[in-house]
Design a protein around this motif. Structure first.
Motif, PDB file in Angstrom:
ATOM      1  N   MET A   1       0.842  -1.167   0.000  1.00  0.00           N
ATOM      2  CA  MET A   1       0.000   0.000   0.000  1.00  0.00           C
ATOM      3  C   MET A   1       0.893   1.238   0.000  1.00  0.00           C
ATOM      4  SD  MET A   1      -2.726   1.172   2.885  1.00  0.00           S
ATOM      5  CE  MET A   1      -1.575   1.507   4.187  1.00  0.00           C
ATOM      6  N   THR A   2       0.713   2.104  -0.954  1.00  0.00           N
ATOM      7  CA  THR A   2       1.484   3.322  -1.020  1.00  0.00           C
ATOM      8  C   THR A   2       0.861   4.364  -0.109  1.00  0.00           C
ATOM      9  OG1 THR A   2       2.145   2.851  -3.270  1.00  0.00           O
ATOM     10  CG2 THR A   2       2.329   5.118  -2.545  1.00  0.00           C
ATOM     11  N   ILE A   3       1.653   4.913   0.776  1.00  0.00           N
ATOM     12  CA  ILE A   3       1.162   5.904   1.717  1.00  0.00           C
ATOM     13  C   ILE A   3       1.324   7.307   1.146  1.00  0.00           C
ATOM     14  CG2 ILE A   3       1.561   6.925   3.990  1.00  0.00           C
ATOM     15  CD1 ILE A   3       2.463   4.141   4.899  1.00  0.00           C
ATOM     16  N   HIS A   4       2.444   7.566   0.505  1.00  0.00           N
ATOM     17  CA  HIS A   4       2.758   8.914   0.051  1.00  0.00           C
ATOM     18  C   HIS A   4       3.549   8.817  -1.246  1.00  0.00           C
ATOM     19  CE1 HIS A   4       3.737  13.158   0.501  1.00  0.00           C
ATOM     20  NE2 HIS A   4       4.974  12.853   0.215  1.00  0.00           N
ATOM     21  N   GLN A   5       3.187   9.617  -2.235  1.00  0.00           N
ATOM     22  CA  GLN A   5       3.916   9.646  -3.501  1.00  0.00           C
ATOM     23  C   GLN A   5       4.247  11.074  -3.873  1.00  0.00           C
ATOM     24  OE1 GLN A   5       1.036   7.383  -5.927  1.00  0.00           O
ATOM     25  NE2 GLN A   5       2.841   6.265  -6.585  1.00  0.00           N
ATOM     26  N   HIS A   6       5.404  11.270  -4.472  1.00  0.00           N
ATOM     27  CA  HIS A   6       5.815  12.570  -4.983  1.00  0.00           C
ATOM     28  C   HIS A   6       5.907  12.448  -6.506  1.00  0.00           C
ATOM     29  CE1 HIS A   6       8.233  16.102  -5.790  1.00  0.00           C
ATOM     30  NE2 HIS A   6       7.930  16.521  -4.569  1.00  0.00           N
ATOM     31  N   PRO A   7       5.353  13.395  -7.268  1.00  0.00           N
ATOM     32  CA  PRO A   7       5.332  13.259  -8.725  1.00  0.00           C
ATOM     33  C   PRO A   7       6.709  13.295  -9.386  1.00  0.00           C
ATOM     34  CG  PRO A   7       4.543  15.424  -8.072  1.00  0.00           C
ATOM     35  CD  PRO A   7       4.698  14.612  -6.812  1.00  0.00           C
ATOM     36  N   ASP A   8       7.728  13.797  -8.687  1.00  0.00           N
ATOM     37  CA  ASP A   8       9.057  13.907  -9.282  1.00  0.00           C
ATOM     38  C   ASP A   8       9.979  12.744  -8.932  1.00  0.00           C
ATOM     39  OD1 ASP A   8       8.302  16.317 -10.400  1.00  0.00           O
ATOM     40  OD2 ASP A   8       9.046  17.492  -8.702  1.00  0.00           O
ATOM     41  N   PHE A   9       9.515  11.811  -8.088  1.00  0.00           N
ATOM     42  CA  PHE A   9      10.333  10.659  -7.692  1.00  0.00           C
ATOM     43  C   PHE A   9       9.512   9.395  -7.859  1.00  0.00           C
ATOM     44  CE2 PHE A   9      12.020   7.490  -4.895  1.00  0.00           C
ATOM     45  CZ  PHE A   9      13.379   7.594  -5.124  1.00  0.00           C
ATOM     46  N   ILE A  10      10.043   8.438  -8.640  1.00  0.00           N
ATOM     47  CA  ILE A  10       9.295   7.216  -8.932  1.00  0.00           C
ATOM     48  C   ILE A  10      10.184   5.987  -8.712  1.00  0.00           C
ATOM     49  CG2 ILE A  10       8.006   5.951 -10.699  1.00  0.00           C
ATOM     50  CD1 ILE A  10       7.798   8.865 -12.050  1.00  0.00           C
ATOM     51  N   PRO A  11       9.957   5.207  -7.648  1.00  0.00           N
ATOM     52  CA  PRO A  11      10.654   3.929  -7.507  1.00  0.00           C
ATOM     53  C   PRO A  11      10.247   3.019  -8.664  1.00  0.00           C
ATOM     54  CG  PRO A  11       9.680   4.580  -5.439  1.00  0.00           C
ATOM     55  CD  PRO A  11       9.133   5.489  -6.489  1.00  0.00           C
ATOM     56  N   HIS A  12      11.202   2.316  -9.243  1.00  0.00           N
ATOM     57  CA  HIS A  12      10.931   1.507 -10.429  1.00  0.00           C
ATOM     58  C   HIS A  12      10.982   0.003 -10.122  1.00  0.00           C
ATOM     59  CE1 HIS A  12      10.732   0.500 -14.647  1.00  0.00           C
ATOM     60  NE2 HIS A  12      11.878  -0.147 -14.560  1.00  0.00           N
ATOM     61  N   GLN A  13      12.106  -0.465  -9.549  1.00  0.00           N
ATOM     62  CA  GLN A  13      12.271  -1.898  -9.269  1.00  0.00           C
ATOM     63  C   GLN A  13      13.176  -2.106  -8.063  1.00  0.00           C
ATOM     64  OE1 GLN A  13      14.119  -3.361 -12.890  1.00  0.00           O
ATOM     65  NE2 GLN A  13      12.220  -4.339 -13.514  1.00  0.00           N
ATOM     66  N   TYR A  14      12.953  -3.236  -7.398  1.00  0.00           N
ATOM     67  CA  TYR A  14      13.897  -3.760  -6.412  1.00  0.00           C
ATOM     68  C   TYR A  14      14.435  -5.053  -7.014  1.00  0.00           C
ATOM     69  CZ  TYR A  14      11.307  -0.741  -3.175  1.00  0.00           C
ATOM     70  OH  TYR A  14      10.682   0.314  -2.562  1.00  0.00           O
ATOM     71  N   ILE A  15      15.740  -5.181  -7.079  1.00  0.00           N
ATOM     72  CA  ILE A  15      16.364  -6.387  -7.612  1.00  0.00           C
ATOM     73  C   ILE A  15      17.202  -6.997  -6.487  1.00  0.00           C
ATOM     74  CG2 ILE A  15      17.882  -7.358  -9.375  1.00  0.00           C
ATOM     75  CD1 ILE A  15      17.195  -4.814 -11.063  1.00  0.00           C
ATOM     76  N   VAL A  16      16.914  -8.239  -6.123  1.00  0.00           N
ATOM     77  CA  VAL A  16      17.624  -8.916  -5.043  1.00  0.00           C
ATOM     78  C   VAL A  16      18.588  -9.920  -5.665  1.00  0.00           C
ATOM     79  CG1 VAL A  16      17.418 -10.327  -2.973  1.00  0.00           C
ATOM     80  CG2 VAL A  16      15.655  -8.634  -3.497  1.00  0.00           C
ATOM     81  N   HIS A  17      19.879  -9.736  -5.361  1.00  0.00           N
ATOM     82  CA  HIS A  17      20.940 -10.622  -5.849  1.00  0.00           C
ATOM     83  C   HIS A  17      21.324 -11.548  -4.696  1.00  0.00           C
ATOM     84  CE1 HIS A  17      21.519  -7.835  -9.250  1.00  0.00           C
ATOM     85  NE2 HIS A  17      21.311  -6.895  -8.349  1.00  0.00           N
ATOM     86  N   ILE A  18      20.967 -12.827  -4.815  1.00  0.00           N
ATOM     87  CA  ILE A  18      21.240 -13.804  -3.769  1.00  0.00           C
ATOM     88  C   ILE A  18      22.532 -14.536  -4.108  1.00  0.00           C
ATOM     89  CG2 ILE A  18      20.406 -15.877  -2.606  1.00  0.00           C
ATOM     90  CD1 ILE A  18      17.543 -14.854  -3.258  1.00  0.00           C
ATOM     91  N   LYS A  19      23.452 -14.542  -3.154  1.00  0.00           N
ATOM     92  CA  LYS A  19      24.744 -15.191  -3.352  1.00  0.00           C
ATOM     93  C   LYS A  19      24.540 -16.666  -3.686  1.00  0.00           C
ATOM     94  CE  LYS A  19      29.307 -15.006  -1.379  1.00  0.00           C
ATOM     95  NZ  LYS A  19      30.101 -14.442  -0.295  1.00  0.00           N
ATOM     96  N   GLY A  20      25.156 -17.106  -4.770  1.00  0.00           N
ATOM     97  CA  GLY A  20      25.048 -18.493  -5.194  1.00  0.00           C
ATOM     98  C   GLY A  20      23.945 -18.756  -6.205  1.00  0.00           C
TER      99      GLY A  20
END
Length: 134
Positions: A1-20
């Motif tokens: 659930m998004t609580i607060h958004q700013h029109p000039d900042f947009i998170p795009h992706q989270y990429i998790v790199h797991i060792k192995g």
């Protein structure tokens, strides 16, 4: 659930790199109503945070990620994202330091997490999401 958004900042992706593991786990954030990430317990990992900046230069960007279990803070990280120029096409990337998920059968389950992005002390975007350790 998004609580607060700013029109000039947009998170795009989270990429998790797991060792192995050869392939990272990619979680799209932009345009999503709900974010859920599932990773193994007892593994070392780091994240790549991808985001966009629109319309104006943003200085002293950072994010704080808090993970809780039963209302108790288990982990809190803060990463500086720097100063970024606006772009209609560029997606910025920042790597987090290596970390480790808790291991053992007692740690499996769902954790409430929140990622909040700031410009200085001004909150730009907050996203509540679920982390599941399997």
């Amino acid at each position: 659930m998004t609580i607060h958004q700013h029109p000039d900042f947009i998170p795009h992706q989270y990429i998790v790199h797991i060792k192995g593991q050869d392939e990272p786990l990619v979680t799209n954030v932009e345009g999503q109503k709900e974010v859920h990430s599932k990773i193994p317990g007892g593994v070392k990992f780091h994240q790549t945070v991808r985001f966009k900046v629109k319309n104006r230069k943003m200085e002293n960007l950072r994010f704080v990620q808090v993970t809780k279990k039963a209302g108790i803070t288990i982990k809190k990280i803060e990463v500086k994202l720097g100063t970024r120029e606006p772009s209609e096409t560029e997606i910025y990337e920042v790597e987090t330091p290596e970390d480790e998920t808790p291991g053992g059968w007692l740690t499996k389950g769902k954790y409430a997490s929140a990622t909040t992005y700031y410009e200085g002390d001004k909150e730009l975007y907050t996203d509540d999401w679920t982390l599941e350790l399997v």
